[in-house]
Design an enzyme around this catalytic site. Structure first.
Site, PDB file in Angstrom:
ATOM      1  N   LYS A   5       5.273   3.240  11.665  1.00  0.00           N
ATOM      2  CA  LYS A   5       4.031   2.512  12.004  1.00  0.00           C
ATOM      3  C   LYS A   5       4.361   1.362  12.966  1.00  0.00           C
ATOM      4  CE  LYS A   5       0.065   0.194  11.052  1.00  0.00           C
ATOM      5  NZ  LYS A   5       0.467  -1.155  11.305  1.00  0.00           N
ATOM      6  N   ARG A  60      -3.147  -5.539   6.851  1.00  0.00           N
ATOM      7  CA  ARG A  60      -4.240  -6.227   7.552  1.00  0.00           C
ATOM      8  C   ARG A  60      -5.575  -5.491   7.422  1.00  0.00           C
ATOM      9  NH1 ARG A  60       0.223  -7.368  10.838  1.00  0.00           N
ATOM     10  NH2 ARG A  60       0.565  -9.581  11.228  1.00  0.00           N
ATOM     11  N   HIS A 106       0.863  -1.186   0.000  1.00  0.00           N
ATOM     12  CA  HIS A 106       0.000   0.000   0.000  1.00  0.00           C
ATOM     13  C   HIS A 106       0.900   1.237   0.000  1.00  0.00           C
ATOM     14  CE1 HIS A 106       1.093   0.130   4.201  1.00  0.00           C
ATOM     15  NE2 HIS A 106       0.544  -1.062   4.411  1.00  0.00           N
ATOM     16  N   GLU A 107       0.274   2.407   0.102  1.00  0.00           N
ATOM     17  CA  GLU A 107       1.042   3.663   0.014  1.00  0.00           C
ATOM     18  C   GLU A 107       2.083   3.798   1.127  1.00  0.00           C
ATOM     19  OE1 GLU A 107       1.291   5.991  -2.310  1.00  0.00           O
ATOM     20  OE2 GLU A 107      -0.130   4.917  -3.602  1.00  0.00           O
ATOM     21  N   HIS A 164       4.065   1.353   2.223  1.00  0.00           N
ATOM     22  CA  HIS A 164       5.255   0.690   1.672  1.00  0.00           C
ATOM     23  C   HIS A 164       5.878   1.542   0.563  1.00  0.00           C
ATOM     24  CE1 HIS A 164       2.788  -2.956   2.957  1.00  0.00           C
ATOM     25  NE2 HIS A 164       3.896  -3.108   3.653  1.00  0.00           N
TER      26      HIS A 164
HETATM   27  P1  AMP Z   1       5.115  -5.055   6.519  1.00  0.00           P
HETATM   28  O1  AMP Z   1       4.887  -5.424   5.085  1.00  0.00           O
HETATM   29  O2  AMP Z   1       3.865  -4.804   7.296  1.00  0.00           O
HETATM   30  O3  AMP Z   1       6.096  -5.961   7.214  1.00  0.00           O
HETATM   31  O4  AMP Z   1       5.828  -3.634   6.485  1.00  0.00           O
HETATM   32  C1  AMP Z   1       7.001  -3.430   5.757  1.00  0.00           C
HETATM   33  C2  AMP Z   1       7.537  -2.067   6.087  1.00  0.00           C
HETATM   34  O5  AMP Z   1       6.559  -1.076   5.748  1.00  0.00           O
HETATM   35  C3  AMP Z   1       7.838  -1.877   7.584  1.00  0.00           C
HETATM   36  O6  AMP Z   1       9.030  -1.128   7.727  1.00  0.00           O
HETATM   37  C4  AMP Z   1       6.637  -1.103   8.065  1.00  0.00           C
HETATM   38  O7  AMP Z   1       6.897  -0.313   9.205  1.00  0.00           O
HETATM   39  C5  AMP Z   1       6.338  -0.235   6.859  1.00  0.00           C
HETATM   40  N1  AMP Z   1       4.949   0.226   6.893  1.00  0.00           N
HETATM   41  C6  AMP Z   1       3.832  -0.529   6.994  1.00  0.00           C
HETATM   42  N2  AMP Z   1       2.735   0.259   7.032  1.00  0.00           N
HETATM   43  C7  AMP Z   1       3.176   1.544   6.973  1.00  0.00           C
HETATM   44  C8  AMP Z   1       2.538   2.829   6.988  1.00  0.00           C
HETATM   45  N3  AMP Z   1       1.228   2.950   7.079  1.00  0.00           N
HETATM   46  N4  AMP Z   1       3.325   3.916   6.913  1.00  0.00           N
HETATM   47  C9  AMP Z   1       4.677   3.810   6.827  1.00  0.00           C
HETATM   48  N5  AMP Z   1       5.339   2.644   6.809  1.00  0.00           N
HETATM   49  C10 AMP Z   1       4.604   1.520   6.881  1.00  0.00           C
END
Ligand code: AMP
EC number: 6.3.2.1
Length: 266
Positions: A148, A186, A31-32, A34
């Site tokens: 986050k 999620r 999403h935005e 990432h």
């Molecule tokens: P994930 O795919 O949830 O493991 O997240 C991968 C990376 O994206 C991690 O460094 C998260 O902290 C970051 N991330 C996830 N959601 C957000 C968000 N809403 N804003 C900024 N970074 C995010």
């Protein structure tokens, strides 16, 4: 955009590039939030690598792992459109050729005993294992992670210290919907009504005590709360709400989905 499944092929491609490398590890369902990390890396580094790997060793709840959204084709399109240079999509056996039972242990200390560490036993060990392995594969100059997952950044910083890593950890602000819901993979499991109700998290940051915050979540459709905590943003030691600088962190369940968020008051 180059795509690799094998660590050895990724490594030989990157080693011959001679460029400064920025790395964004993800679990996909992009999403935005990432994409903001990809943008930050592209601004800072000559070559941006993104990994997509739903890491089994960081899920303490098997149902959460099974239900984790997988949207690989859409993810690849988004990365391509963003101008990401390399995507690494390893299999579980590529990342863990000797299985997932006997893993390296990281002495994380206090940070692992509180908040996410307390409510998700083993989670941060799994995060450290996978980030450490991915860093060995990519060998980036900079690692981009989102606020986050505030505690995750502190944990990864500690892991980098423990492993004598020279990679620079760059933290990026949380990206939210226009109404304030922190973007999360999620969220795809929530109904429109639950997303609306989940805005109680964002509103809760403005309340003057943890108790009021918890009450408001329960009145707005959240089934249960793991924690609402106010801590020092540096040490993560508890402190009273209102004594700046402070950081409020929350983890709560809505529609069977566990959401986390946080906000710093500097
Ligand atoms: P994930 O795919 O949830 O493991 O997240 C991968 C990376 O994206 C991690 O460094 C998260 O902290 C970051 N991330 C996830 N959601 C957000 C968000 N809403 N804003 C900024 N970074 C995010």
């Amino acid at each position: 955009m180059k795509q690799f499944q094998k660590t050895s092929e990724l490594q030989s491609y990157l080693q011959s590039s001679g460029k400064s490398i920025g790395f964004v590890p993800t679990m996909g369902a992009l999403h935005e939030g990432h994409l903001a990390l990809i943008k930050a890396s592209k601004k800072d580094c000559e070559l941006t690598v993104c990994s997509i790997f739903v890491n089994p060793t960081q899920f303490n709840d098997p149902t959460d792992f099974e239900k984790y959204p997988v949207t690989l084709a859409a993810d690849l399109e988004k990365l391509e459109a963003e101008g990401c240079d390399v995507v690494f999509v390893p299999s579980v056996s590529e990342m863990y050729p000797s299985g997932t039972r006997q893993l390296k242990h990281y002495d994380l200390g206090f940070i692992e005993t509180i908040l996410e560490g307390k409510y998700r036993p083993g989670h941060f060990q799994g995060v450290c294992v996978v980030v450490d392995l991915l860093l060995q594969a990519v060998q980036p100059h900079k690692l981009f992670m989102g606020e986050k997952d505030y505690q995750q950044i502190a944990v990864v910083r500690k892991m980098l210290e423990l492993t004598n890593s020279s990679v620079e950890l760059v933290k990026c602000p949380t990206v939210r919907s226009s109404e304030g819901l922190a973007l999360s993979s999620r969220n795809a499991r929530l109904t429109e009504e639950q997303k609306e109700q989940a805005l109680a998290i964002y509103r809760g940051f403005g309340l003057s005590s943890e108790t009021e915050f918890k009450q408001s979540l329960l009145e707005n459709g959240f089934e249960s709360i793991d924690y609402v905590a106010c801590v020092d943003p540096q040490t993560l030691q508890e402190k009273p709400v209102g004594e700046k600088p402070y950081l409020i962190l929350v983890a709560a369940f809505i529609g069977g989905v566990r959401l986390i968020d946080n906000k710093t008051f500097a």
